[in-house]
Design a protein around this motif. Structure first.
Motif, PDB file in Angstrom:
ATOM      1  N   THR A 229       7.171  65.832  26.242  1.00 39.77           N
ATOM      2  CA  THR A 229       6.911  67.206  25.768  1.00 39.77           C
ATOM      3  C   THR A 229       7.389  67.391  24.331  1.00 39.77           C
ATOM      4  O   THR A 229       6.792  68.171  23.581  1.00 39.77           O
TER       5      THR A 229
ATOM      6  N   GLY B 254      10.236  62.903  30.687  1.00 40.36           N
ATOM      7  CA  GLY B 254       9.359  64.032  30.407  1.00 40.36           C
ATOM      8  C   GLY B 254       9.772  64.782  29.149  1.00 40.36           C
ATOM      9  O   GLY B 254       8.926  65.339  28.440  1.00 40.36           O
ATOM     10  N   ARG B 255      11.076  64.771  28.858  1.00 39.01           N
ATOM     11  CA  ARG B 255      11.542  65.403  27.614  1.00 39.01           C
ATOM     12  C   ARG B 255      10.910  64.729  26.401  1.00 39.01           C
ATOM     13  O   ARG B 255      10.444  65.398  25.470  1.00 39.01           O
TER      14      ARG B 255
ATOM     15  N   MET C  17      12.242  60.221  35.626  1.00 37.50           N
ATOM     16  CA  MET C  17      10.945  60.792  35.241  1.00 37.50           C
ATOM     17  C   MET C  17      11.145  62.099  34.468  1.00 37.50           C
ATOM     18  O   MET C  17      10.451  62.362  33.481  1.00 37.50           O
ATOM     19  N   GLY C  18      12.102  62.916  34.903  1.00 43.83           N
ATOM     20  CA  GLY C  18      12.379  64.177  34.223  1.00 43.83           C
ATOM     21  C   GLY C  18      12.927  63.950  32.822  1.00 43.83           C
ATOM     22  O   GLY C  18      12.523  64.623  31.862  1.00 43.83           O
ATOM     23  N   MET C  19      13.853  62.989  32.698  1.00 42.60           N
ATOM     24  CA  MET C  19      14.414  62.670  31.378  1.00 42.60           C
ATOM     25  C   MET C  19      13.319  62.148  30.446  1.00 42.60           C
ATOM     26  O   MET C  19      13.259  62.490  29.263  1.00 42.60           O
TER      27      MET C  19
END
Lengths: 163, 140
Positions: free
Chosen positions: B72, B68-69, B64-66
């Motif tokens: 954004t 998110g890049r 999810m964090g990857m």
């Protein structure tokens, strides 16, 4: 339980952004961040989950002097009765964030957690699935809600097989 | 640069390669940064012998964090108002991941311009590993 206070730190944001593979300078270069629209370093969208670092009782971090369920001398340091012995596991099924604003280093957030909905469903591969929501709200120093995080966990009765 | 309502259209897509070869070390980095040290993500012996998985696997939150890049990079810094995903399939060391946002709606709410996105990340076989939604404030 969750952390009660979450100090947002520049070094923590830098390490978190590295870990998720995001090279955006806004996360690690204060000078470059000053030239962005927010005008300063902000936290990446999923950073709020790292408040676990500040939960003194977080169960997925080894605790000093206590047995840990990962391997050491043996494949697990804790007897296998933990999961009922059937190999079932708890997994993260879903995560949602609502942002009222994005936070910056130097702020300290206060967390409030509460359970949300829970439900069951028959899974195709993992037997009976038990879902439960956990809601964490992050408030700033003036008491404003800045982020709401909703996690959905699922417990399976058997190991989830990969295809 | 934030998106502009006048220049974005329903159906537009933005795609970003997240990794060609997810390393066990990156998973360990994520464990350290996030504080989630579940041995399922880094401890091969526990994961294969006790939990009976074929090997360690990534935290859903790492994927999810990857992803998110990508989101954004598409909508601009500090523009997100909502981001949520379901974890549909495990991500394993060695996986290659590609994330795509698709514009579902461009709308106004309380005088603000917003874009709604569908977000999907797939592995090297085209299997969806996370799918979800995001909403961001955009310029007029």
């Amino acid at each position: 339980m969750a952390a009660k206070k979450f100090p947002v730190e520049a070094g923590h944001i830098m390490m978190f952004a590295r870990a998720v593979g995001d090279p955006n300078p806004i996360y690690h270069d204060a000078e470059a961040a000053a030239d962005t629209e927010p005008g300063k370093t902000i936290a990446p969208p999923t950073f709020y989950q790292a408040s676990a670092q500040f939960d003194p009782e977080y169960f997925l971090r080894p605790r000093i002097g206590e047995p840990w369920f990962g391997s050491g001398k043996e494949p697990t340091g804790v007897p296998p009765t933990r999961t009922g012995g059937d190999g079932g596991t708890g997994l993260h099924a879903e995560q949602r964030f609502e942002y009222f604003r994005h936070v910056s280093p130097g702020e300290t957030l206060t967390l409030k957690t509460r359970p949300g909905k829970s439900w069951e469903r028959q899974g195709k591969r993992g037997g009976n699935l038990k879902f439960s929501e956990n809601i964490t709200e992050y408030y700033d120093e003036s008491g404003e809600l800045v982020v709401r995080a909703t996690g959905v966990g699922v417990r399976t009765e058997k190991v989830v097989e990969s295809d | 640069m934030a998106l502009q309502a006048s220049k974005v259209q329903v159906g537009d897509t933005y795609t970003q390669k997240l990794t060609d070869d997810l390393s066990r070390t990156q998973i360990v980095q994520y464990a350290g940064a996030s504080g989630d040290y579940n041995p399922l993500h880094s401890d091969e012996i526990f994961t294969t012998k006790v939990a009976k998985y074929p090997t360690v696997f990534a935290h859903g939150m790492l994927t999810m964090g990857m992803t998110g890049r990508m989101v954004t990079d598409f909508v601009g810094d500090g523009r997100l108002t909502a981001y949520g995903v379901r974890f549909t399939r495990q991500v394993w060391p060695g996986d290659a991941l590609t994330a795509t946002a698709k514009v579902d709606a461009v709308r106004e709410e309380d005088g603000k311009n917003l874009v709604d996105l569908s977000v999907t990340t797939v592995n090297q076989d085209g299997d969806v590993v996370v799918m979800g939604k995001a909403t961001a404030k955009i310029d007029p």
